[in-house]
Write a protein that holds these residues in place. Structure first.
Motif, PDB file in Angstrom:
ATOM      1  N   LYS A  35       0.024  -1.770  -5.754  1.00 27.38           N
ATOM      2  CA  LYS A  35       1.082  -1.886  -6.870  1.00 27.38           C
ATOM      3  C   LYS A  35       2.208  -0.580  -6.810  1.00 27.38           C
ATOM      4  O   LYS A  35       3.172  -0.801  -6.926  1.00 27.38           O
ATOM      5  N   TYR A  36       1.277   0.670  -6.631  1.00 28.14           N
ATOM      6  CA  TYR A  36       1.936   1.819  -6.811  1.00 28.14           C
ATOM      7  C   TYR A  36       2.338   2.854  -5.518  1.00 28.14           C
ATOM      8  O   TYR A  36       2.669   3.750  -5.371  1.00 28.14           O
ATOM      9  N   LYS A  37       1.467   2.310  -4.395  1.00 25.35           N
ATOM     10  CA  LYS A  37       1.470   2.998  -3.082  1.00 25.35           C
ATOM     11  C   LYS A  37       0.749   4.395  -3.422  1.00 25.35           C
ATOM     12  O   LYS A  37       1.043   5.225  -2.575  1.00 25.35           O
ATOM     13  N   LEU A  38      -0.322   4.420  -4.067  1.00 26.98           N
ATOM     14  CA  LEU A  38      -1.055   5.598  -4.287  1.00 26.98           C
ATOM     15  C   LEU A  38      -2.466   5.445  -3.805  1.00 26.98           C
ATOM     16  O   LEU A  38      -3.153   4.518  -4.090  1.00 26.98           O
ATOM     17  N   THR A  39      -2.820   6.558  -2.891  1.00 30.23           N
ATOM     18  CA  THR A  39      -4.225   6.664  -2.509  1.00 30.23           C
ATOM     19  C   THR A  39      -5.055   7.078  -3.765  1.00 30.23           C
ATOM     20  O   THR A  39      -4.391   7.827  -4.661  1.00 30.23           O
ATOM     21  N   GLN A  40      -6.464   7.068  -3.634  1.00 36.08           N
ATOM     22  CA  GLN A  40      -7.086   7.945  -4.538  1.00 36.08           C
ATOM     23  C   GLN A  40      -6.688   9.455  -4.608  1.00 36.08           C
ATOM     24  O   GLN A  40      -6.729   9.918  -5.698  1.00 36.08           O
ATOM     25  N   THR A  41      -6.469  10.276  -3.837  1.00 32.68           N
ATOM     26  CA  THR A  41      -6.367  11.275  -3.715  1.00 32.68           C
ATOM     27  C   THR A  41      -4.897  11.682  -4.352  1.00 32.68           C
ATOM     28  O   THR A  41      -4.915  12.313  -5.219  1.00 32.68           O
TER      29      THR A  41
END
Length: 115
Positions: A35-41
């Motif tokens: 949804k947001y193109k974010l990895t955990q890091t």
């Protein structure tokens, strides 16, 4: 029917105005990525700098991972910074609780053996 027999850790929150238990599962991170193109890091680094903005994204993904349909707009209009922080801390505390409990148990056993 699920092939998984184990149960997932849960945490309790009243972020929606009603106290509920939410499962801690990997779907949260998959949703953040899709949804947001974010990895955990990337999420963790962003949360350090912009707690509310990244916190809202996290809340949306946790709720969706637990079958609650919501949007960033709905979460942001119905929560404040303290709500977001409490939700995130409750999630993280529950996620780490088994590790902390087993560490405490090991220390307690070592103390008892030393007596």
């Amino acid at each position: 029917m699920s092939v998984f027999a184990k149960s997932l850790r849960t945490f309790e929150s009243n972020i929606t105005g009603e106290t509920k238990d939410y499962k801690i599962n990997n779907a949260v991170w998959l949703l953040l990525k899709s949804k947001y193109k974010l990895t955990q890091t990337q999420w963790a680094l962003g949360y350090e700098k912009e707690e509310v903005l990244y916190g809202v994204k996290f809340v949306v993904c946790v709720l969706k991972a637990n079958g609650v349909e919501t949007t960033e707009k709905e979460v942001s209009e119905n929560t404040d910074a303290v709500d977001i922080m409490n939700f995130t801390v409750a999630y993280q505390t529950a996620m780490m609780s088994d590790e902390n409990d087993s560490d405490d148990n090991e220390e307690q056993e070592e103390d008892e053996e030393g007596k």
